[in-house]
Design an enzyme around this catalytic site. Structure first.
Site, PDB file in Angstrom:
ATOM      1  N   SER A 119       0.684  -1.317   0.156  1.00 19.33           N
ATOM      2  CA  SER A 119       0.137   0.077   0.115  1.00 19.33           C
ATOM      3  C   SER A 119       0.853   1.205  -0.103  1.00 19.33           C
ATOM      4  O   SER A 119       0.093   2.297  -0.020  1.00 19.33           O
ATOM      5  CB  SER A 119      -0.955  -0.120   1.150  1.00 19.33           C
ATOM      6  N   LYS A 122       0.398   3.724  -2.807  1.00 19.43           N
ATOM      7  CA  LYS A 122      -0.551   4.877  -2.821  1.00 19.43           C
ATOM      8  C   LYS A 122       0.273   6.402  -2.851  1.00 19.43           C
ATOM      9  O   LYS A 122      -0.285   7.293  -3.334  1.00 19.43           O
ATOM     10  CB  LYS A 122      -1.398   4.810  -1.774  1.00 19.43           C
ATOM     11  N   SER A 305      -6.127   4.217   3.670  1.00 18.52           N
ATOM     12  CA  SER A 305      -5.607   3.101   2.873  1.00 18.52           C
ATOM     13  C   SER A 305      -6.410   2.719   1.929  1.00 18.52           C
ATOM     14  O   SER A 305      -7.067   1.429   1.750  1.00 18.52           O
ATOM     15  CB  SER A 305      -4.764   2.045   3.732  1.00 18.52           C
TER      16      SER A 305
END
Length: 467
Positions: A119, A122, A305
Site C-alpha cells: 500500500s 498509494k 489506505s
C-alpha cells in the site's frame, strides 16, 4: 512566518496531545473536520486507539522548523544497521533515510532495490494525481438528457465515494450524494413537464478490465479489499456501506438501480429496464454533484489506505495525461508524471493501490517523493504530508497494534507514515522530526518476510525519530 514544514510539525504536536482523548487526524486540522474510522488494506486491521502519555509529544514543543542540526550519522547508522539485522525482516530489505533540507542520504541499505511496495504504492499514485490534476480538482457525477425525449443517462465521473441512499455521510471528506443528484434531476425534469422517463447509465469514462494484473481472486470476493474498477460506483461498490464486504459484481448497474428508486421517490416514473448506454457528447445536463477537492481525497486515500479511491485516481491521471483510463494506461501515466518529478527510477506499476504483487518501487523513490510533499517547491503535494497516518492515532498506524512495543511506543505521535501489508510483504514510508528538529523522510521495505515485520519497521522509524 513559519514554513510549511514547521506548520506540519506544530500540527503533529497538537494532534499528539489532543489524541490522548480522541482519535484525530492531521487532515482534520488542515481541512476543518475529522475523518472517519480507517479502512484497512490486507491484514491492516483497526482495533481501538491505545491510550498514551503526553511526555514525548510535549518534549517537541521547541521545534520551530525542519532545519535543525543533522543527526549523528555514526549513531544512526549503527542503530539502524542493528535493527535491520532482525530475522523477522527476511532476506530482501531496502532502507533509506533522507534529509529533506539538502536531499542527502543519511542512511541507505539497498536504497534503489525494486521492492514489492504493497500500500505504500498509494504515495506515488497520490503524488501523480496532485501533480497532474491539481489539488482543487473535483470529480463530477451527472445526469444528462438522453438521445430521445423522455430519456435520461446517469454518467459516472469516476468518484467511488459517491454516497448511495443508505450511506452514512462521512465528516471528512464530504461525499457527493446520489440522493442529491436525484433530487436535482427530478426538479429539472418536472420544470420541463417530464414525469416519466427511461433511464440508462454511462460508465465509459474508465476502460479496460476492472481487475488488475497481480490481484488475488479473493480481493473482491469474499474479502472485499476492493471493488471492480468502474467510473460509475456508489459506496465504493459495497452492497452495504456499513461493511467492507461483500462488493457488488456490477457497480454501475447497482448504482443506476439505486438512482432509479431515488427518482421514483421524487415523483418521477422510471421504466423497468435500466441499461448501459453512452451519453451523447454535449448532452444537456439535468443535474450534477461534485466530490470533495482532490487534496481531501488524497488525504482520505492515504489515511484510510483506500484501495478504491487510489485506483480511481490512477485512471484520472491517465485521462489527464492522454492515456487510456485502464490499469495499463494509468501505470504509464503515473510513471510519466513521476518522471517529471524526478522519482520514476526503479518504479514499475500494475495498479494504483498496491494490491498487485507485480508492483515494484525503490525505497529511494518513496522517500524522495515524501520529501517533496513538505517542500515549498512543490505546494501541490502538501496533501501527501497531511494525509500520512500518525503513529498511534490515525489510519493504519492507529489500529491498536502499531508503535506499541517498548522500543517504539515513545515515538507515538511523532512519526507520520504510510503502511504497506501483503502476504510476506511489510513496508513503511514516512517522515519524522529528529530530536534536534531536523525533518527527515524514510522508507523501510521488505518483501520476503517470513511472518510479520511490523514491529521491526516501527522500531526503525522510532530510531529515526529519536535520532
Amino acid at each position: 512566518m513559519l514554513t510549511t514544514l514547521a506548520v506540519l510539525q506544530v500540527l503533529t504536536i497538537v494532534i499528539g496531545v489532543y489524541a490522548m482523548t480522541t482519535e484525530f487526524s492531521l487532515s482534520a486540522l488542515t481541512s476543518g473536520s475529522s475523518p472517519t474510522k480507517p479502512t484497512a488494506s490486507p491484514a491492516e486491521g483497526s482495533p481501538p486507539v491505545p491510550v498514551v502519555t503526553s511526555g514525548p509529544v510535549l518534549a517537541q514543543l521547541s521545534v520551530k522548523s525542519g532545519d535543525g542540526p543533522l543527526p549523528t550519522k555514526g549513531t544512526l547508522t549503527r542503530q539502524l544497521t542493528s535493527a535491520l539485522g532482525d530475522k523477522a525482516l527476511g532476506s530482501r530489505v531496502g532502507a533509506v533515510v533522507i534529509d529533506t533540507v539538502t536531499g542527502e542520504q543519511l542512511f541507505a541499505t539497498n536504497p534503489d532495490m525494486s521492492v514489492t511496495p504493497a500500500s505504500t504504492t498509494k504515495i506515488v499514485t497520490c503524488a501523480a494525481a496532485l501533480t497532474s490534476l491539481g489539488p482543487d480538482t473535483r470529480l463530477s457525477t451527472r445526469a444528462v438528457q438522453g438521445d430521445k425525449p423522455g430519456t435520461v443517462v446517469l454518467v459516472g465521473g469516476g468518484d467511488p465515494l459517491l454516497a448511495g441512499p443508505s450511506a452514512r455521510q462521512s465528516d471528512y471528506p464530504k461525499q457527493a450524494s446520489l440522493a442529491t443528484l436525484a433530487s436535482r434531476t427530478a426538479a429539472k425534469l418536472k420544470a420541463q413537464g417530464v414525469r416519466k422517463i427511461t433511464l440508462s447509465y454511462d460508465s465509459s469514462l474508465f476502460t479496460g478490465t476492472p481487475k488488475a494484473p497481480g490481484w488475488k481472486p479473493n480481493y473482491i470476493v469474499p474479502d472485499g479489499e476492493v471493488a471492480p474498477v468502474y467510473a460509475l460506483t456508489m459506496d465504493e461498490g459495497r452492497q452495504d456501506p456499513r461493511f467492507r464486504a461483500p462488493r457488488v459484481p456490477n457497480p454501475p448497474q447497482y448504482a443506476a438501480a439505486a438512482f432509479a428508486k431515488l427518482l421514483t421517490k421524487q415523483g418521477i416514473t422510471v421504466g423497468r429496464s435500466v441499461r448501459a448506454a453512452e451519453a451523447q457528447a454535449g448532452a444537456p445536463e439535468l443535474g450534477r454533484v461534485d466530490s470533495a477537492p482532490l487534496y481531501a481525497l488524497v488525504e482520505h486515500t492515504l489515511t484510510r489506505s483506500d484501495n478504491d479511491m487510489a485506483e480511481a485516481l490512477m485512471r484520472h491521471v491517465a485521462i489527464k495525461e492522454g492515456q487510456p483510463a485502464s490499469f495499463d494506461g494509468g501505470a504509464k501515466a503515473v510513471l510519466a508524471v513521476l518522471q517529471r518529478l524526478g522519482v520514476a527510477q526503479n518504479v514499475a506499476l500494475s495498479d494504483g493501490s498496491g494490491l498487485s504483487i507485480r508492483n515494484r518501487i525503490s525505497p529511494n523513490a518513496l522517500a524522495k517523493t515524501l520529501a517533496m510533499s513538505g517542500s515549498a517547491n512543490h505546494p501541490a503535494l502538501h496533501a501527501i504530508a497531511s494525509g500520512m497516518p500518525i503513529a498511534g492515532f490515525s489510519g493504519t498506524l492507529g489500529n491498536g497494534r502499531r508503535f506499541t512495543e517498548r522500543d517504539a511506543k515513545d515515538q507515538v505521535g511523532l512519526v507520520r507514515a504510510k503502511t504497506g501489508t501483503l502476504n510476506n510483504v511489510n513496508t513503511l514510508a514516512g517522515m519524522a522530526t529528529t530530536k534536534d528538529g531536523r525533518l527527515v523522510t524514510f522508507a523501510f521495505m521488505a518483501d520476503q518476510v517470513p511472518s510479520t515485520a511490523e514491529p521491526v519497521l516501527d522500531r526503525l522509524a522510532a530510531i529515526v525519530s529519536r535520532s
